[in-house]
Scaffold this motif. Sequence first.
Motif, PDB file in Angstrom:
ATOM      1  N   UNK A  77     -81.943 -12.461  12.634  1.00  0.00           N
ATOM      2  CA  UNK A  77     -80.552 -12.184  12.979  1.00  0.00           C
ATOM      3  C   UNK A  77     -80.142 -10.754  12.710  1.00  0.00           C
ATOM      4  N   UNK A  78     -81.102  -9.883  12.395  1.00  0.00           N
ATOM      5  CA  UNK A  78     -80.794  -8.480  12.078  1.00  0.00           C
ATOM      6  C   UNK A  78     -80.989  -7.595  13.309  1.00  0.00           C
ATOM      7  N   UNK A  79     -80.130  -6.605  13.458  1.00  0.00           N
ATOM      8  CA  UNK A  79     -80.242  -5.661  14.572  1.00  0.00           C
ATOM      9  C   UNK A  79     -79.642  -4.326  14.161  1.00  0.00           C
ATOM     10  N   UNK A  80     -79.976  -3.320  14.925  1.00  0.00           N
ATOM     11  CA  UNK A  80     -79.412  -1.985  14.727  1.00  0.00           C
ATOM     12  C   UNK A  80     -78.396  -1.739  15.827  1.00  0.00           C
ATOM     13  N   UNK A  81     -77.147  -1.476  15.451  1.00  0.00           N
ATOM     14  CA  UNK A  81     -76.070  -1.221  16.411  1.00  0.00           C
ATOM     15  C   UNK A  81     -75.891   0.292  16.558  1.00  0.00           C
ATOM     16  N   UNK A  82     -75.922   0.768  17.814  1.00  0.00           N
ATOM     17  CA  UNK A  82     -75.853   2.197  18.106  1.00  0.00           C
ATOM     18  C   UNK A  82     -74.906   2.441  19.276  1.00  0.00           C
ATOM     19  N   UNK A  83     -74.409   3.691  19.424  1.00  0.00           N
ATOM     20  CA  UNK A  83     -73.659   4.011  20.642  1.00  0.00           C
ATOM     21  C   UNK A  83     -74.597   4.018  21.845  1.00  0.00           C
ATOM     22  N   UNK A  84     -74.091   3.599  22.995  1.00  0.00           N
ATOM     23  CA  UNK A  84     -74.887   3.620  24.220  1.00  0.00           C
ATOM     24  C   UNK A  84     -74.814   5.019  24.812  1.00  0.00           C
ATOM     25  N   UNK A  85     -75.822   5.828  24.553  1.00  0.00           N
ATOM     26  CA  UNK A  85     -75.801   7.223  24.972  1.00  0.00           C
ATOM     27  C   UNK A  85     -76.086   7.399  26.456  1.00  0.00           C
ATOM     28  N   UNK A  86     -76.454   6.312  27.145  1.00  0.00           N
ATOM     29  CA  UNK A  86     -76.621   6.401  28.594  1.00  0.00           C
ATOM     30  C   UNK A  86     -75.286   6.200  29.313  1.00  0.00           C
ATOM     31  N   UNK A  87     -74.245   5.903  28.555  1.00  0.00           N
ATOM     32  CA  UNK A  87     -72.899   5.719  29.132  1.00  0.00           C
ATOM     33  C   UNK A  87     -71.877   6.393  28.234  1.00  0.00           C
ATOM     34  N   UNK A  88     -71.935   7.734  28.134  1.00  0.00           N
ATOM     35  CA  UNK A  88     -71.084   8.444  27.184  1.00  0.00           C
ATOM     36  C   UNK A  88     -69.713   8.759  27.758  1.00  0.00           C
ATOM     37  N   UNK A  89     -68.841   9.243  26.886  1.00  0.00           N
ATOM     38  CA  UNK A  89     -67.546   9.780  27.292  1.00  0.00           C
ATOM     39  C   UNK A  89     -67.552  11.263  26.973  1.00  0.00           C
ATOM     40  N   UNK A  90     -67.417  12.078  28.021  1.00  0.00           N
ATOM     41  CA  UNK A  90     -67.469  13.529  27.814  1.00  0.00           C
ATOM     42  C   UNK A  90     -66.088  14.161  27.696  1.00  0.00           C
ATOM     43  N   UNK A  91     -65.036  13.310  27.660  1.00  0.00           N
ATOM     44  CA  UNK A  91     -63.661  13.788  27.459  1.00  0.00           C
ATOM     45  C   UNK A  91     -63.264  14.805  28.519  1.00  0.00           C
TER      46      UNK A  91
END
Length: 497
Positions: free
Chosen positions: A114-128
């Motif tokens: 049940x363990x996982x590493x949660x990360x930002x999805x860098x293939x779908x970023x927000x460049x502001x």
Amino acid sequence: MEVDKMEENDWKYHGEGNKSLVVSHVQHPRVLRLLKYPAEDSENAPQTPEQAFRQIQNIVDFSTNVMSSLLGEKFVHSGEVVKLPLEFVRQLSIKVQHQRPAWRCDKVMDIYSGCALCLPNLSSPTLHQPTHTPPLCIEIKPKCGFLPSSKHVSKDVKTKVCRFCMHQHYKVANGKWKRPSLYCPLDLFSGNKQRMYLAIKQLIEEPQNNFKIFKGGQCIYGGEDFLDLGSLLQHLRPYFLYGNNRTNSHLTSKAVLNDFIQVLVNALLSGGGGDGGGWTERAGEGRSICEASLISRDMIWNGSQGLPRDSVLSRILQTQMLDSLDIEGLFPLYRRVEQHLQDFPKERDRLQIDGPYNEAFLEKLQKCPAEDDGSIEYAVAKVHQYRVAMTAKDCSIMVALGPSGEEEEDNDGLSSQRRQRDFLSSRPPGFSFSASILDLDPKPCDSIPRQLRLDQKIVSFYLRTSGALPKGSLPRQGIYTALDREREDCMLFFHPV
């Protein structure tokens, strides 16, 4: 993220490597990395939930405390460990199984911890940026960017032909790939725009698992399922309509590709979102030239300044070069450590062979003596340096590109100022960008003997075949050869001035 409200239908298959499988959220820019293990262990968990948690926490600590310090905090996203409901994980495993590549199915997803590493999805970023155009994200596995110069290297060819180029011949011969990639990492790391252009062109021609392009979080090129160059050009064309003195309907496919590569090269040479501060000269120009590359001698000496000191490529290269001895010089030191641990097993914790990856670990490898004094501390520091260098050699770069919204847009989506500027200039339209470094897991100490055996096999095969491609490997067709076959009508337009 609310783990008690997890629904498998909110997640989709994103990709996987040798040790983990990644799923992405369908609405939010988040991914989960879950561990994998051999299929023969699918009926029984190979480790306890506590061990799995520690393994993932080690990845976070190694990224945060070691790689972030060496590569730069602005490039690294370490993530956090999360505990997921087991029923969610099991249902997710069932859902993604049919989407996995067949050659990856020798391993299964961990459904027990049940363990996982949660990360930002860098293939779908927000460049502001004030634009409705989804950003393009390019994932590159650059590989090792220098030739070894260690006195321990036993085969002269290793100082002339890079590891990646030699490995391509071995992989084709063993059926891993149908044709070799002509990409050479030394060209990408050269800092010479012509050589870097050639390197990216070769990655596009033969991406293998070293090059992918995402648009709005969806893979549009690379991997096994997205290799249609025509489809890629259709995706890219709207981003480059007003560059290179062409109006939208008369921008050739070759011009689109040229603009895209040019923008990507400039992003890789930047300081990760701003201008770099100074240049890093190569440590011995001979170490940056691979005899298997397609570059000409004129390219090598013409206009190369090295890499900007604060660029993402420079930081990766500096970290890779912590491998100063080559695997051949390191292996005797590994044996010294191995023998010491057999004699004194309790020393394993003090020497931090398996972590923890904290400031003390970083200090060990940064304060390594210049010369071998015969101590166990020197041997351990060199082993740690090699492991960190191997992580840098196997990392990925994610470059996010988005059209910059500098002026007011008109009804057609572009300002008249920008239309005029880009029409009169030969440069492609302006882009904002960001760069990140992924896949920064620690390499296990016990993988070093396997690395030595692989190195010997690769070099031996290359020497035995004299660098010739195996019979039966499929012929290659350059992307520009295909683009030159376009039958585009040539029309002359006169524009009022």
